[in-house]
Motif scaffolding. Structure first.
Motif, short mmCIF file in Angstrom:
data_model
loop_
_atom_site.label_atom_id
_atom_site.label_comp_id
_atom_site.label_asym_id
_atom_site.label_seq_id
_atom_site.Cartn_x
_atom_site.Cartn_y
_atom_site.Cartn_z
N ASP A 266 51.27 131.07 85.60
CA ASP A 266 50.39 130.12 84.93
C ASP A 266 50.91 129.72 83.56
OD1 ASP A 266 48.63 130.02 87.04
OD2 ASP A 266 47.26 131.52 86.22
N ASP A 267 51.66 130.61 82.90
CA ASP A 267 52.18 130.28 81.56
C ASP A 267 53.59 129.69 81.61
OD1 ASP A 267 53.74 132.47 82.19
OD2 ASP A 267 53.17 133.68 80.45
N GLY A 268 54.07 129.32 82.80
CA GLY A 268 55.34 128.61 82.91
C GLY A 268 56.55 129.48 83.08
N ARG A 269 56.37 130.78 83.21
CA ARG A 269 57.50 131.68 83.40
C ARG A 269 58.06 131.53 84.81
NH1 ARG A 269 57.53 137.90 81.70
NH2 ARG A 269 55.99 137.06 80.29
N SER A 270 59.38 131.51 84.96
CA SER A 270 60.01 131.47 86.28
C SER A 270 60.09 132.88 86.85
CB SER A 270 61.42 130.88 86.20
OG SER A 270 61.37 129.47 86.09
N VAL A 271 59.75 132.99 88.14
CA VAL A 271 59.86 134.25 88.87
C VAL A 271 60.49 133.95 90.22
CG1 VAL A 271 58.65 136.20 89.91
CG2 VAL A 271 57.84 135.26 87.74
N VAL A 272 61.62 134.58 90.51
CA VAL A 272 62.23 134.48 91.83
C VAL A 272 62.08 135.82 92.52
CG1 VAL A 272 64.35 134.11 93.14
CG2 VAL A 272 63.87 132.70 91.13
N THR A 273 61.51 135.82 93.71
CA THR A 273 61.41 137.04 94.51
C THR A 273 62.32 136.92 95.72
OG1 THR A 273 59.55 136.18 95.80
CG2 THR A 273 59.02 137.42 93.81
N ARG A 274 62.80 138.08 96.17
CA ARG A 274 63.68 138.09 97.34
C ARG A 274 63.61 139.46 97.99
NH1 ARG A 274 69.74 139.27 96.89
NH2 ARG A 274 68.74 141.24 97.46
N PRO A 275 63.44 139.53 99.32
CA PRO A 275 63.47 140.83 99.98
C PRO A 275 64.80 141.55 99.71
CG PRO A 275 62.64 139.15 101.48
CD PRO A 275 63.16 138.43 100.27
N GLY A 276 64.72 142.86 99.63
CA GLY A 276 65.92 143.62 99.30
C GLY A 276 67.02 143.49 100.32
N SER A 277 66.66 143.27 101.60
CA SER A 277 67.67 143.24 102.66
C SER A 277 68.24 141.85 102.88
CB SER A 277 67.05 143.75 103.97
OG SER A 277 65.97 142.92 104.38
N TYR A 278 67.81 140.84 102.12
CA TYR A 278 68.27 139.48 102.33
C TYR A 278 69.43 139.13 101.41
CZ TYR A 278 64.16 138.09 105.11
OH TYR A 278 63.21 137.97 106.09
N GLY A 279 70.20 138.14 101.82
CA GLY A 279 71.21 137.58 100.94
C GLY A 279 72.58 138.19 101.13
N ASP A 280 73.61 137.34 101.01
CA ASP A 280 74.98 137.84 101.05
C ASP A 280 75.39 138.33 99.67
OD1 ASP A 280 75.40 135.54 99.56
OD2 ASP A 280 76.30 134.43 101.22
N THR A 281 76.67 138.65 99.50
CA THR A 281 77.10 139.24 98.23
C THR A 281 76.96 138.27 97.06
OG1 THR A 281 79.39 138.62 98.72
CG2 THR A 281 78.69 140.85 99.32
N GLY A 282 76.88 136.96 97.32
CA GLY A 282 76.74 135.99 96.24
C GLY A 282 75.30 135.61 95.95
N SER A 283 74.34 136.29 96.57
CA SER A 283 72.94 135.88 96.46
C SER A 283 72.43 135.85 95.03
CB SER A 283 72.05 136.81 97.30
OG SER A 283 70.69 136.59 97.05
N LEU A 284 72.57 136.94 94.31
CA LEU A 284 72.03 137.00 92.95
C LEU A 284 72.74 136.02 92.02
CD1 LEU A 284 71.40 140.82 92.43
CD2 LEU A 284 69.76 139.03 93.01
N LEU A 285 74.03 135.83 92.22
CA LEU A 285 74.75 134.87 91.40
C LEU A 285 74.25 133.45 91.67
CD1 LEU A 285 76.98 134.86 89.25
CD2 LEU A 285 78.63 134.46 91.09
N ARG A 286 74.00 133.12 92.92
CA ARG A 286 73.46 131.80 93.26
C ARG A 286 72.10 131.60 92.62
NH1 ARG A 286 73.31 131.18 99.56
NH2 ARG A 286 72.30 129.22 98.96
#
Length: 431
Positions: free
Chosen positions: A369-389
């Protein structure tokens, strides 16, 4: 405008239930409807016509009977005519049998389709396949206390089910609708095979005409099919000012092997990295302190190399959440692992999220509500470049700032923590 596919031209409303926060966010992005995510188990308000509400029940780690009670109460509060969908874990984890039984109570029927083709998780002959290998023949349940179920029906316990094989799913719309109607009339819950998004679209298109008393249950893949059938569009950005110059804090609440490589990519790009000792996080007392770069990216995770004591995992996650909440200035957040995401936002007092979009499958960008960005992601998802993307999506062209000091309890400093090495050994999720 999203119109009701069950007849008429009035807008419909959708209520989706999830057992953890990363799954709730995945579902919200998949539905592509105006709406929000409430950090339940009690919703802030029910969805309006033409909207979707995703409710995080936060039941993944609860005892089965308590999880079932919460599901019953959530369903009881739904208004007449609401399209109900229960999000399940694509690996069949959590209190699946207890929650499915509670969800089915009072319904005219329940149609189940647990495939997630985008992640290589399909269902053939009623068995979940991970890129062609049966779930029970993989190590996907290595962090669980039990063995993986041999079929969807086995995972659902005593719930009376009937298999709808792939050839039936791919039959004509009329034939599939008739088959589902006959099974529901016989008191059975159809479990539908699916290998593609088109298969899931067919399941939704055949299930919706059965009437509002027939409920849906499946992964984010089924939610995406529902969104496509309902005609959902891109999620509109919520109102409120953007604050792009907040520090970016990446909180890694998983020990999946891919997460180790993901952290290594961020540190190679210049992000400051701190691993907080699991044993200290599990202890009561003041939150652990760690430095956050004011103009760059910071990564914090759990150092569980000595191993986490049995029964202490939830205390470790709670300690990690308290450490993040104690950061003395507002930060934008990337949170991996549903339990970690929920505990961090609880510690920050966040009760509602507004979906903005999806960076890659499962990596859902929301705003508070105050404009903060939040990205959630399951722990088992994403390739090795996921967090960098994800980091580049939130901070395009913004160089990560390097750091050389890492805080420990009591304000003392420790030697810099090097990027973790990549390991292929099974490690499982912290939470």
């Amino acid at each position: 405008m999203v119109f009701n596919p069950r007849g008429g031209r009035e807008p419909c409303r959708v209520l989706a239930l999830a057992d953890d926060l990363s799954g709730a966010a995945e579902t919200a992005a998949a539905l592509r409807l105006p709406g929000r995510i409430d950090l339940g188990p009690v919703p802030v308000a029910l969805p309006a016509e033409g909207e979707g509400l995703v409710l995080d029940l936060d039941t993944r780690q609860l005892p089965a009977d308590e999880a079932a009670r919460i599901v019953r109460e959530a369903v009881r509060g739904a208004s007449a005519g609401t399209v109900l969908i229960k999000k399940t874990d694509s690996l069949l984890r959590g209190n699946l049998a207890a929650e499915a039984a509670a969800y089915a109570e009072g319904a005219d029927g329940l149609v189940i389709a647990p495939a997630l083709p985008v992640a290589g998780r399909t269902v053939r002959d009623g068995v979940v396949q991970l890129r062609g290998t049966p779930l029970h023949a993989t190590d996907a349940w290595r962090a669980e206390s039990l063995s993986a179920p041999t079929s969807v029906a086995a995972a659902l316990g005593g719930l009376r089910t009937a298999l709808v094989p792939l050839d039936a799913v791919r039959s004509s719309h009329r034939e599939l609708t008739g088959r589902l109607r006959d099974l529901v009339a016989a008191g059975l819950r159809p479990v539908c095979d699916a290998e593609t998004d088109t298969d899931l679209d067919a399941v939704i298109a055949a299930a919706l005409p059965l009437g509002p008393g027939v409920r849906l249950m499946g992964t984010g893949g089924l939610a995406a099919a529902l969104g496509r059938v309902l005609g959902g569009a891109d999620i509109p950005s919520p109102r409120g000012p953007l604050r792009p110059h907040r520090p970016l804090l990446v909180v890694v609440g998983t020990a999946e092997p891919t997460a180790i490589a993901q952290i290594a990519q961020l540190t190679a790009a210049g992000a400051r990295y701190t691993a907080l000792p699991a044993a200290l996080l599990a202890e009561p007392g003041p939150p652990l302190a760690f430095p956050v770069d004011a103009d760059g990216m910071t990564v914090v995770s759990v150092d569980n190399s000595p191993g986490i004591l049995a029964g202490s995992a939830r205390r470790v996650v709670a300690g990690l959440a308290r450490a993040v909440a104690a950061v003395p200035h507002p930060v934008d957040l990337v949170l991996t692992g549903g339990e970690t995401a929920r505990r961090v936002l609880d510690a920050l007092g966040v009760t509602r999220l507004h979906p903005v979009g999806q960076i890659h499958h499962g990596a859902v960008h929301c705003r508070t509500d105050d404009g903060r960005s939040v990205v959630t992601r399951p722990g088992s998802y994403g390739d090795t470049g996921s967090l960098l993307r994800i980091a580049h999506a939130l901070r395009p062209g913004h160089p990560a700032a390097a750091g050389d000091q890492h805080a420990v309890p009591g304000g003392a400093s420790a030697a810099p923590v090097p990027p973790p090495s990549v390991s292929s050994a099974p490690q499982g999720e912290v939470q």
